[in-house]
Design a protein around this motif. Structure first.
Motif, PDB file in Angstrom:
ATOM      1  N   GLU A   1      40.332 -11.814   9.230  1.00 49.14           N
ATOM      2  CA  GLU A   1      40.718 -13.218   9.162  1.00 49.14           C
ATOM      3  C   GLU A   1      40.197 -13.996  10.367  1.00 49.14           C
ATOM      4  O   GLU A   1      39.951 -13.424  11.429  1.00 49.14           O
ATOM      5  CB  GLU A   1      42.241 -13.357   9.092  1.00 49.14           C
TER       6      GLU A   1
ATOM      7  N   LEU B   1      38.204 -14.175   6.327  1.00 48.69           N
ATOM      8  CA  LEU B   1      36.822 -14.267   6.785  1.00 48.69           C
ATOM      9  C   LEU B   1      35.850 -14.446   5.630  1.00 48.69           C
ATOM     10  O   LEU B   1      34.892 -15.215   5.729  1.00 48.69           O
ATOM     11  CB  LEU B   1      36.445 -13.018   7.593  1.00 48.69           C
ATOM     12  N   ASN B   2      36.072 -13.742   4.507  1.00 57.35           N
ATOM     13  CA  ASN B   2      35.139 -13.869   3.390  1.00 57.35           C
ATOM     14  C   ASN B   2      35.128 -15.296   2.836  1.00 57.35           C
ATOM     15  O   ASN B   2      34.090 -15.813   2.421  1.00 57.35           O
ATOM     16  CB  ASN B   2      35.461 -12.861   2.285  1.00 57.35           C
ATOM     17  N   GLU B   3      36.295 -15.970   2.857  1.00 60.75           N
ATOM     18  CA  GLU B   3      36.347 -17.376   2.434  1.00 60.75           C
ATOM     19  C   GLU B   3      35.689 -18.267   3.481  1.00 60.75           C
ATOM     20  O   GLU B   3      34.978 -19.218   3.137  1.00 60.75           O
ATOM     21  CB  GLU B   3      37.797 -17.810   2.214  1.00 60.75           C
ATOM     22  N   TYR B   4      35.938 -17.969   4.753  1.00 61.20           N
ATOM     23  CA  TYR B   4      35.353 -18.766   5.834  1.00 61.20           C
ATOM     24  C   TYR B   4      33.835 -18.723   5.789  1.00 61.20           C
ATOM     25  O   TYR B   4      33.170 -19.739   6.002  1.00 61.20           O
ATOM     26  CB  TYR B   4      35.855 -18.238   7.179  1.00 61.20           C
ATOM     27  N   GLU B   5      33.277 -17.553   5.499  1.00 66.39           N
ATOM     28  CA  GLU B   5      31.825 -17.425   5.451  1.00 66.39           C
ATOM     29  C   GLU B   5      31.221 -18.207   4.302  1.00 66.39           C
ATOM     30  O   GLU B   5      30.083 -18.674   4.376  1.00 66.39           O
ATOM     31  CB  GLU B   5      31.436 -15.949   5.349  1.00 66.39           C
ATOM     32  N   GLN B   6      31.978 -18.361   3.203  1.00 67.58           N
ATOM     33  CA  GLN B   6      31.499 -19.134   2.065  1.00 67.58           C
ATOM     34  C   GLN B   6      31.741 -20.627   2.241  1.00 67.58           C
ATOM     35  O   GLN B   6      30.860 -21.453   1.998  1.00 67.58           O
ATOM     36  CB  GLN B   6      32.196 -18.649   0.777  1.00 67.58           C
TER      37      GLN B   6
END
Length: 289
Positions: A14, A31-36
């Motif tokens: 996160e 983190l996976n949402e932040y990167e997108q």
């Protein structure tokens, strides 16, 4: 700040915003949402202060805490245009704070072959920046369609950096064009009109596509990749772009950004905003983007 948390026996990476004064967690995003797609809360907290610094320096904020801009029916294009002006200020600041960057871009702007420390005698100047108008008015030219960045001699401000001997452009003042876009085709459509090297900030990672098309069309364009200059500049511009889009769409306002500056105890920034001039409410930006 990145952390690993154990949730249902699975580790989740996160991104966390934590108030350093109270140690309270202000915002979390996986983190996976932040990167997108980073949330606007994260982007505003991370990049809001530095964006406000530039907007204040360029007097693009009114005393009523509104952006000086020409309202159109396309917030996306408005944001890209303003981002181009912001990028010019950022490039100048990088040059004037880092000798290696200044030497590299100065070499490109003068069609040089080798890096030279003679560039240490020159200051980078943005031709459309209000800072240039205030400090070097003779070089202020927001209507210059060819050179966004020039170099002037530190000892003699009237003297500009010239293109190198042996180049077809010799004795011509050096210069650099700055382009920012999410789509290289928008740049490709007009790039053949530029007679100076182009620094392309490819927000969508399509610099190679633009470079390939320039070669395929046989265009005589010197193209430089911004990532070779500074690895964080593009990430910062992406953050600025998301903030500007949110501002222009009225999803947030400047007070939203300022509130995050308060959490950082940026008293100088807040003092400057209180003293912002409100005599001009709109700023007309270039139509090219």
């Amino acid at each position: 700040m990145l952390i690993l948390e154990d949730s249902s026996q699975k580790y989740v990476l996160e991104v966390i915003i934590r108030d350093t004064t109270s140690n309270d967690i202000v915002h979390i995003q996986p983190l996976n949402e932040y990167e997108q797609q980073p949330t606007i809360n994260l982007q505003a907290t991370r990049w809001g202060n530095s964006l406000l610094d530039i907007l204040m320096q360029e007097e693009q904020i009114t005393g009523g805490l509104e952006l000086k801009r020409l309202f159109t029916d396309n917030p996306y294009n408005d944001a890209i245009r303003m981002l181009g002006s912001i990028a010019e200020v950022m490039v100048v600041d990088l040059c004037n704070s880092n000798n290696n960057i200044n030497r590299t871009l100065g070499k490109i702007a003068r069609y040089g072959i080798r890096i030279s420390n003679s560039l240490d005698n020159y200051l980078a100047v943005a031709t459309g920046s209000l800072k240039t108008k205030n400090l070097y008015n003779q070089h202020y030219n927001p209507n210059d369609t060819q050179r966004d960045i020039i170099w002037i001699n530190k000892e003699d401000n009237e003297s500009q950096l010239l293109c190198v001997r042996g180049c077809a452009q010799f004795s011509k003042p050096a210069g650099l064009q700055i382009k920012v876009s999410n789509n290289y085709r928008n740049v490709l459509n007009s790039i053949d009109q530029y007679h100076y090297p182009v620094l392309y900030l490819d927000l969508n990672n399509d610099w190679a596509d633009l470079s390939r098309e320039i070669k395929n069309r046989g265009l005589n364009i010197v193209l430089y990749h911004a990532e070779d200059l500074h690895d964080m500049m593009k990430e910062k511009l992406r953050g600025y772009f998301q903030i500007l889009i949110s501002l222009f769409n009225k999803d947030i306002d400047l007070k939203y950004i300022i509130d995050r500056a308060k959490s950082e105890n940026d008293t100088n920034l807040l003092k400057g905003l209180k003293g912002a001039e409100n005599g001009i409410d709109k700023l007309i930006l270039p139509i090219d983007y």
